[in-house]
Write a protein that holds these residues in place. Structure first.
Motif, PDB file in Angstrom:
ATOM      1  N   THR A  24       0.842  -1.211   0.000  1.00 18.56           N
ATOM      2  CA  THR A  24       0.000   0.000   0.000  1.00 18.56           C
ATOM      3  C   THR A  24       0.873   1.255   0.000  1.00 18.56           C
ATOM      4  OG1 THR A  24      -1.562  -1.244   1.344  1.00 18.56           O
ATOM      5  CG2 THR A  24      -1.935   1.115   1.179  1.00 18.56           C
ATOM      6  N   LEU A  25       1.929   1.241   0.817  1.00 20.77           N
ATOM      7  CA  LEU A  25       2.815   2.408   0.902  1.00 20.77           C
ATOM      8  C   LEU A  25       3.499   2.665  -0.447  1.00 20.77           C
ATOM      9  CD1 LEU A  25       4.201   4.599   2.618  1.00 20.77           C
ATOM     10  CD2 LEU A  25       5.899   2.909   3.274  1.00 20.77           C
ATOM     11  N   ILE A  26       3.962   1.590  -1.081  1.00 23.83           N
ATOM     12  CA  ILE A  26       4.627   1.741  -2.385  1.00 23.83           C
ATOM     13  C   ILE A  26       3.628   2.262  -3.421  1.00 23.83           C
ATOM     14  CG2 ILE A  26       5.699   0.438  -4.288  1.00 23.83           C
ATOM     15  CD1 ILE A  26       6.949  -1.356  -2.011  1.00 23.83           C
ATOM     16  N   SER A  27       2.400   1.742  -3.342  1.00 25.96           N
ATOM     17  CA  SER A  27       1.364   2.188  -4.282  1.00 25.96           C
ATOM     18  C   SER A  27       1.067   3.680  -4.094  1.00 25.96           C
ATOM     19  CB  SER A  27       0.108   1.342  -4.065  1.00 25.96           C
ATOM     20  OG  SER A  27      -1.012   1.994  -4.559  1.00 25.96           O
ATOM     21  N   ILE A  28       0.941   4.111  -2.822  1.00 23.20           N
ATOM     22  CA  ILE A  28       0.686   5.535  -2.548  1.00 23.20           C
ATOM     23  C   ILE A  28       1.856   6.390  -3.045  1.00 23.20           C
ATOM     24  CG2 ILE A  28       0.499   7.236  -0.653  1.00 23.20           C
ATOM     25  CD1 ILE A  28      -1.245   5.233   0.836  1.00 23.20           C
ATOM     26  N   ALA A  29       3.080   5.903  -2.806  1.00 23.34           N
ATOM     27  CA  ALA A  29       4.262   6.656  -3.264  1.00 23.34           C
ATOM     28  C   ALA A  29       4.248   6.792  -4.783  1.00 23.34           C
ATOM     29  CB  ALA A  29       5.532   5.954  -2.794  1.00 23.34           C
ATOM     30  N   GLY A  30       3.978   5.679  -5.470  1.00 20.67           N
ATOM     31  CA  GLY A  30       3.959   5.697  -6.941  1.00 20.67           C
ATOM     32  C   GLY A  30       2.908   6.651  -7.472  1.00 20.67           C
ATOM     33  N   ARG A  31       1.691   6.562  -6.901  1.00 20.65           N
ATOM     34  CA  ARG A  31       0.596   7.429  -7.364  1.00 20.65           C
ATOM     35  C   ARG A  31       0.874   8.888  -7.025  1.00 20.65           C
ATOM     36  NH1 ARG A  31      -4.438   4.532  -4.804  1.00 20.65           N
ATOM     37  NH2 ARG A  31      -5.554   6.359  -5.541  1.00 20.65           N
ATOM     38  N   SER A  32       1.552   9.124  -5.886  1.00 16.01           N
ATOM     39  CA  SER A  32       1.874  10.512  -5.505  1.00 16.01           C
ATOM     40  C   SER A  32       2.891  11.116  -6.471  1.00 16.01           C
ATOM     41  CB  SER A  32       2.437  10.559  -4.084  1.00 16.01           C
ATOM     42  OG  SER A  32       1.542  10.004  -3.183  1.00 16.01           O
ATOM     43  N   PHE A  33       3.936  10.346  -6.793  1.00 14.11           N
ATOM     44  CA  PHE A  33       4.951  10.875  -7.716  1.00 14.11           C
ATOM     45  C   PHE A  33       4.356  11.112  -9.104  1.00 14.11           C
ATOM     46  CE2 PHE A  33       8.062   8.995  -4.644  1.00 14.11           C
ATOM     47  CZ  PHE A  33       8.641  10.206  -4.287  1.00 14.11           C
ATOM     48  N   ARG A  34       3.458  10.191  -9.518  1.00 10.24           N
ATOM     49  CA  ARG A  34       2.801  10.364 -10.815  1.00 10.24           C
ATOM     50  C   ARG A  34       1.916  11.614 -10.779  1.00 10.24           C
ATOM     51  NH1 ARG A  34       0.551   5.084 -11.525  1.00 10.24           N
ATOM     52  NH2 ARG A  34      -1.420   5.953 -10.856  1.00 10.24           N
ATOM     53  N   GLY A  35       1.290  11.851  -9.623  1.00 10.06           N
ATOM     54  CA  GLY A  35       0.382  12.987  -9.486  1.00 10.06           C
ATOM     55  C   GLY A  35       1.064  14.341  -9.596  1.00 10.06           C
ATOM     56  N   ILE A  36       2.390  14.370  -9.370  1.00  6.71           N
ATOM     57  CA  ILE A  36       3.115  15.642  -9.449  1.00  6.71           C
ATOM     58  C   ILE A  36       3.020  16.224 -10.859  1.00  6.71           C
ATOM     59  CG2 ILE A  36       5.436  16.691  -9.363  1.00  6.71           C
ATOM     60  CD1 ILE A  36       6.139  14.686  -7.182  1.00  6.71           C
ATOM     61  N   PHE A  37       2.967  15.317 -11.833  1.00  2.00           N
ATOM     62  CA  PHE A  37       3.086  15.778 -13.219  1.00  2.00           C
ATOM     63  C   PHE A  37       1.762  16.123 -13.891  1.00  2.00           C
ATOM     64  CE2 PHE A  37       6.740  13.144 -12.172  1.00  2.00           C
ATOM     65  CZ  PHE A  37       7.736  14.097 -12.344  1.00  2.00           C
TER      66      PHE A  37
END
Lengths: 266, 246
Positions: A24-37
């Motif tokens: 879950t943490l990795i998924s949130i991190a991935g979606r957060s970094f993607r969300g920056i763009f």
């Protein structure tokens, strides 16, 4: 036999829980970094608001604490050197180098992990337990885009800015202490020859990594809060501990990589 | 409008919904009653995709909800307005911003002035003119419910879910809230699901009732049939008897 089975089941559940939490943490991190763009779902002005909340409101806290630490550290080092050789000429250069690539990034990040991390987890956690996050989801808003991404951007920028500012503060405070208590000349203290570009690269990399890790870990703790006010309290405590641990782990990793690669650049 | 078949949901190892079957026709008004902790709120949240069921099927307007990820659920959720049990007003937004929020997401081309105007209109309809610039923390319980109702109905969704619209309110405010819900329903023609523990008040608003207990629907049908239901649990619950299986 039943006891053994129960023990194995408990261990299995514990391990599975950690694996699930990590995914879950990795998924949130991935979606957060993607969300920056992309700007989908982000509230107008929220990044600037978060930068103010995290940066400006931490300025005095970081300045006072790191300034005091810098003075204490220099005082103790000078005191010990006086007992052995009395040659204070290397205190300044070594102190400056150590502060830039090691101490300031981790100390700044640890302080922000407690202040920012607790704030993020408490805010998002209370939104979860009062169904505000569900209400966001019902209007088609992704809570990660809306709540975590602005905090991720703000924390990364402001941790870097505060860290660079703290480097200046801590070095000035150290120089002031060395000069007033031990008569070290400012010209002797402010020698930057030992600071290699690699030290600066490591220091900046750590600040960026720590600044990004804190809101992701704290946001994860907030989003997984359950129950009522007790759940928010637990999430806040978890956020402070986990964000601090993540800072320490990242610091070790970046230091190791840095030692093996860029720290020799000069 | 809503077709649910054999819906099962567990949280941890606790089964909370146990084989729910349900059909709700477009434009109908359903009340959902039952003892606390029976799965009423969980059922409606699962219908909206806020919980992922273990198995079963939920179709809203012919679209299968189960198995969809968050982005795929967005068009379905846009068809649903929801009043949450605790109102779930965004405490970092003013009243008018709360009310306008779903509309702002649905129609991003509307500017702030237009959104404010629409929100003010809705707030006037729910009797909260003049409260638009207050923060949710400055409102009473009844006012918060009204703001929640205004937000739930702002986009005039074809399906509206009210989770405990009158919980904790006095009889007069309760009566006014049900009048308001009926007025809004008549103007929008929406399908309505309303959860409440107040059977008497709810009966003035809904035409059909279902009773959920222990993750199962024990009764569903028109309101008059509820009074004639011979299930001992239903009998005890609707009459408020202390003796019985509950």
């Amino acid at each position: 036999m039943t006891r053994l089975a129960n023990l194995l089941a408990s261990i299995g559940a514990f391990v599975l829980g950690y694996v699930q939490a990590s995914i879950t943490l990795i998924s949130i991190a991935g979606r957060s970094f993607r969300g920056i763009f992309h700007f989908r779902g982000r509230a107008k002005g929220e990044v600037l608001n978060q930068m103010y909340q995290m940066g400006n409101r931490s300025l005095v806290f970081v300045t006072v604490t790191l300034g005091a630490l810098g003075m204490v550290l220099v005082f103790q080092v000078c005191l010990q050197i006086n007992k052995v050789t009395g040659d204070q000429s290397q205190v300044g250069p070594e102190f400056i180098k150590g502060m830039i690539h090691a101490f300031v990034p981790i100390l700044t990040a640890m302080m922000l992990a407690t202040r920012i991390g607790a704030g993020i987890a408490a805010e998002i956690g209370s939104m979860v337990v009062t169904e505000q996050v569900d209400a966001l989801r019902m209007t088609g808003v992704d809570p990660i885009d809306y709540l975590i991404v602005p905090r991720l951007i703000a924390s990364t920028v402001m941790t870097l800015a505060l860290g660079l500012f703290a480097m200046v503060v801590v070095i000035l405070a150290g120089a002031f202490m060395a000069h007033t208590s031990f008569g070290v000349n400012y010209n002797v203290f402010f020698i930057f020859d030992k600071v290699l570009p690699g030290d600066m690269i490591i220091g900046v990399s750590k600040l960026i990594a720590h600044g990004a890790a804190i809101p992701i870990v704290a946001g994860y703790c907030g989003l997984t809060a359950t129950g009522g006010s007790q759940g928010v309290g637990t999430a806040t405590t978890r956020a402070v501990i986990n964000a601090s641990l993540s800072v320490i782990i990242l610091d070790f990793i970046i230091s190791a990589i840095g030692l093996a690669t860029v720290q020799k650049v000069g | 409008m809503i077709h649910v078949r054999d819906l099962h949901l567990s949280i941890g190892d606790r089964p909370l919904l146990k084989g729910i079957d349900l059909q709700v026709e477009r434009g109908s008004v359903w009340g959902i009653i039952g003892p606390p902790g029976g799965g009423k709120s969980l059922l409606v949240k699962t219908l909206c995709g806020l919980f992922t069921p273990d198995r079963g099927s939920i179709r809203i307007d012919g679209v299968e909800v189960c198995g969809l990820d968050e982005p795929a659920l967005v068009p379905i959720r846009r068809k649903i307005g929801m009043l949450f049990q605790n109102n779930a007003l965004f405490d970092f937004m003013k009243v008018w911003e709360n009310v306008a929020f779903p509309l702002a997401r649905l129609k991003p081309d509307l500017d702030e002035a237009a959104l404010r105007e629409r929100a003010l209109m809705r707030l006037r309809e729910v009797g909260l003119a003049g409260s638009e610039d207050k923060w949710p923390s400055e409102l009473s319980g009844g006012m918060k419910k009204r703001v929640g109702i205004a937000r739930a109905t702002m986009t005039e969704s074809p399906l509206v879910i009210y989770d405990e619209p009158t919980a904790g309110l006095d009889p007069v405010t309760t009566s006014k809230i049900y009048d308001l819900l009926e007025k809004i329903r008549q103007s929008t023609g929406a399908t309505v699901l309303a959860i409440s523990s107040d059977i008497q008040g709810l009966s003035t608003f809904v035409k059909n009732m279902m009773l959920v207990h222990d993750g199962q629907i024990l009764f569903k049908g028109p309101l008059p049939a509820l009074q004639e239901c011979e299930d001992p649990l239903v009998h005890q619950f609707i009459r408020g008897l202390s003796e019985g299986p509950l």
